[in-house]
Each structure stands twice: as structure tokens, then as C-alpha cells.
Design an enzyme around this catalytic site. Structure first.
Site, short mmCIF file in Angstrom:
data_model
loop_
_atom_site.label_atom_id
_atom_site.label_comp_id
_atom_site.label_asym_id
_atom_site.label_seq_id
_atom_site.Cartn_x
_atom_site.Cartn_y
_atom_site.Cartn_z
CD GLN A 100 -2.75 -1.24 2.45
OE1 GLN A 100 -2.84 -0.32 3.24
NE2 GLN A 100 -3.34 -2.41 2.68
CG HIS A 115 -3.59 -0.48 7.65
ND1 HIS A 115 -4.32 -1.00 8.69
CD2 HIS A 115 -4.12 -1.05 6.52
CE1 HIS A 115 -5.23 -1.85 8.22
NE2 HIS A 115 -5.11 -1.89 6.91
CE1 TYR A 160 -13.80 9.95 16.91
CE2 TYR A 160 -11.72 10.58 17.93
CZ TYR A 160 -12.97 10.91 17.44
OH TYR A 160 -13.40 12.22 17.51
#
Length: 372
Positions: free
Chosen positions: A85, A151, A253
Site C-alpha cells: 500500500q 495502513h 476512537y
């Protein structure tokens, strides 16, 4: 019981979320699609004040694109680690670009300890039509670098007053760094324009890394301010649980302690629940959309969508609209686009521009305009 979905392979390495299954999509498209250009695995784009665009390609090329999008010229080759990625990622003009010609961008790099995301700045120099990106400076690098190719995140947004830069660091598929107060992984960071931790960040006095603004995030691939100054971000969940969050200073979160998805190996993750101490998403998807870029619309071409968020869908091959209403959000339209959508931006005239992801989806630049 959370739904289980088959894992989809990603063009950019290990998939970040499961493939969607029969996700409903709005049938009629209230816009006209015009294919303008084709790039090689593009990742991000941004409009300059004169209407030209900057486009980044995964392998490290930064392109300056004409106003109509039909011609482009390479202005930089950035040395990146493009495995999985990784690659050349976001690009955004500085708040004072008209005067200083500065451009901020992000990319993945190899270094001591592994790999990580880097924030850099350069300047467009040279005569009009012959500019290059020069004077490139590294401003910030993730703490810490780790092994792996996933990521990175690397999205950039400037505060409405132009004084601060918000920068996303993904948790690099390592899970626990998202809750580690000393690591920038799995965090939204607030920096000065020179890439230093901004004074007054909410968790520094508690012993956190001084750049951290919020934490407990996974893979943050879109971040944007709305007209009221609210900061929104979207991130890929695991096997389900893609999220849109209202980012608030000092909030946790939840990742990987709470998620509306599950681990790829089938292990459950506790859902977000009232009173669990974690900030829940305003909108989430299960089946997933695999969100790419994020844009909040403010143009005149589609007045019915002013203030709404637009998200590119990767495995969902869709353009997704989310209704924003103050601090609340709800799902809007989802239009099937037939290709992985990596990026979505608003043009100077209010048209919506998309970048496909590359590979099987090509890498086309598409302009969405209102029907005549």
C-alpha cells in the site's frame, strides 16, 4: 452477531476491509460522467488556485495537470517505498500558495526499524508552464517505523485559519500502536506548518506524543474540514465497520478495542457501545465500502449537496455521499461507478472530479458535471 464477508485482495497490498456483498446503490446518476485522462495508479489530486491540478502516482511521480485535465507534465520524482500500500500519497497546496508556491505531500519510506509515512514540503519554481518541484524538505516522519506494507494513511488537511496542519498516521496493521500514547501510529496529528507538534495539543500534558490530536484509529484515508470548522475523517474498518468520524481533540476512537467490524480470522471485536469510553463513528458500513478519499462539497454546480461529504469507494467501486448536519451524519446516496475510486475532489467550477485506483480499474480522471 456481526456479518462475515469474504476478504478481497487489494491493488495496494493486503486488503484493508472485506468485499461488499450486494450493497444497495442508487440506480440513477444525477450527473454526467466525462473521462478526461488516464494515469498510472494515481493516489491523490488537488486543485491549484489557477485551476490546474497536481496528481500523485503510486510509484513516486508528481504531475502538474492542465486546467482541462487533458495534458500533464511530471514535475518531481519522489523516492518512495511503493511495496504493498506504499507510494507517493497525498498532495495539498499550502494555505499561502498564491504567494509562497509551497506544496505539502506525503509518502512511504524505508528507514531504521522498518517503514513509515513521511510528511514533506516543496516549492513550485520556474516559468509558467515549465515549473518543477524544488527545495523538498522532510518535515515529519511517523514514530515509529515498523515492518510491513500496509495502513500508512498519510492524508493532509489544513485548519480553516491556515495555522495548523492535520496529518493522519495509520496503525500499519499492527493494532496496538493505535492505543500507545508514545506512538503516532493510529492517530490524527496536529502540527505547525513546519511539521512540529503544535502547542496546546490536548494530550501532551498526559504524557502522549506531543503531536497527537486524537487516537484509536485504524487506516485513515480521508480527512477534511466542513464550513463550520468541524474536522471529519473516514477510515477502513477490518472485516466490516468502515467509519466516518467527527474528530474531536483528545478523543479515543477505540481501535482495536472497539469496532463495528470483526477480525479477518473471525474473532469478534466489541461493538461501539454507549459508556465504553470510546468515541463512536457517526456513520458506519457493514457490508463495507472500502473508503478512499474524502471531500466536503461547497460548490454551486450541485447546490443540493452543499455541505455533504463525498467518499471514493474502493472494493465497492462506488461514489458515496454522506449527509452532514452539524455534528451529525447519515448515509446518503451510493452510485455504482464500475471501478475502484481512490480520490474525490471538487473543481473550481463546482464539478466533482474522481480518480480511479489503477490496475483493473485503469487510473482514469473523471469529471462529474450537472446535466444540462
Amino acid at each position: 452477531m456481526k456479518a462475515r464477508f469474504l476478504l478481497a485482495a487489494s491493488l495496494f497490498g493486503t486488503a484493508c476491509s472485506a468485499a461488499p456483498v450486494d450493497t444497495p446503490a442508487s440506480a440513477a446518476k444525477p450527473f454526467v460522467e466525462t473521462v478526461v485522462a488516464d494515469f498510472t495508479s494515481p493516489w491523490a489530486m488537488t486543485f491549484l488556485p489557477d485551476g490546474r491540478m497536481l496528481v500523485t502516482e503510486k510509484a513516486g511521480q508528481m504531475l502538474l495537470v492542465a486546467r482541462d485535465g487533458k495534458s500533464s507534465r511530471k514535475i518531481a520524482d519522489v523516492a518512495v517505498d511503493s511495496a504493498g500500500q506504499g507510494g507517493l500519497m497525498d498532495v495539498v497546496p499550502a494555505p499561502g500558495f498564491a504567494e509562497n508556491k509551497q506544496v505539502y505531500f506525503s509518502y512511504s519510506a524505508a528507514g531504521p526499524g522498518g517503514k513509515g509515512v513521511v510528511l514533506a514540503r516543496g516549492q513550485l519554481t520556474g516559468a509558467a508552464g515549465a515549473e518543477t518541484l524544488s527545495g523538498v524538505q522532510e518535515l515529519f516522519r511517523a514514530s515509529q517505523f515498523v515492518e510491513g506494507n500496509g495502513h500508512y494513511s498519510g492524508r493532509i488537511a489544513f485548519s480553516p485559519d491556515g495555522k495548523y496542519l492535520f496529518f493522519t498516521n495509520g496503525e500499519r496493521q499492527k493494532f496496538t500502536p493505535a492505543q500507545d500514547p508514545k506512538s503516532t501510529l493510529g492517530k490524527v496529528l496536529r502540527l505547525t506548518l513546519d511539521g512540529k507538534p503544535a502547542a496546546g495539543n490536548p494530550l501532551a500534558a498526559q504524557g502522549f506524543h506531543p503531536a497527537i490530536w486524537s487516537y484509536g484509529h485504524r487506516n485513515l484515508l480521508g480527512i477534511a474540514f466542513d464550513r463550520a470548522g468541524n474536522l471529519w475523517e473516514q477510515e477502513m474498518g477490518p472485516k466490516g465497520g468502515d467509519e466516518v468520524n467527527l474528530v474531536q481533540p483528545g478523543k479515543n476512537y477505540g481501535w482495536p478495542k472497539a469496532s463495528n467490524g470483526s477480525h479477518y480470522d473471525g474473532r469478534d471485536i466489541p461493538d461501539h457501545a454507549s459508556g465504553d469510553g470510546y468515541e463512536a463513528p457517526k456513520v458506519w458500513w457493514n457490508p463495507v465500502i472500502s473508503p478512499g478519499g474524502l471531500m466536503i462539497y461547497s460548490g454551486k454546480m450541485f447546490p443540493q449537496w452543499q455541505g455533504d461529504a463525498f467518499i471514493g469507494g474502493l472494493s465497492s467501486k462506488a461514489l458515496i455521499r454522506v449527509d452532514l448536519d452539524g455534528a451529525s451524519a447519515r448515509k446518503g446516496d451510493q452510485w455504482a461507478m464500475g471501478a475502484r475510486i481512490r480520490e474525490v475532489e471538487q473543481g473550481p467550477d463546482g464539478a466533482i472530479w474522481l480518480l480511479e485506483d489503477g490496475g483493473d480499474s485503469q487510473g482514469r480522471l473523471i469529471r462529474l458535471s450537472a446535466p444540462k
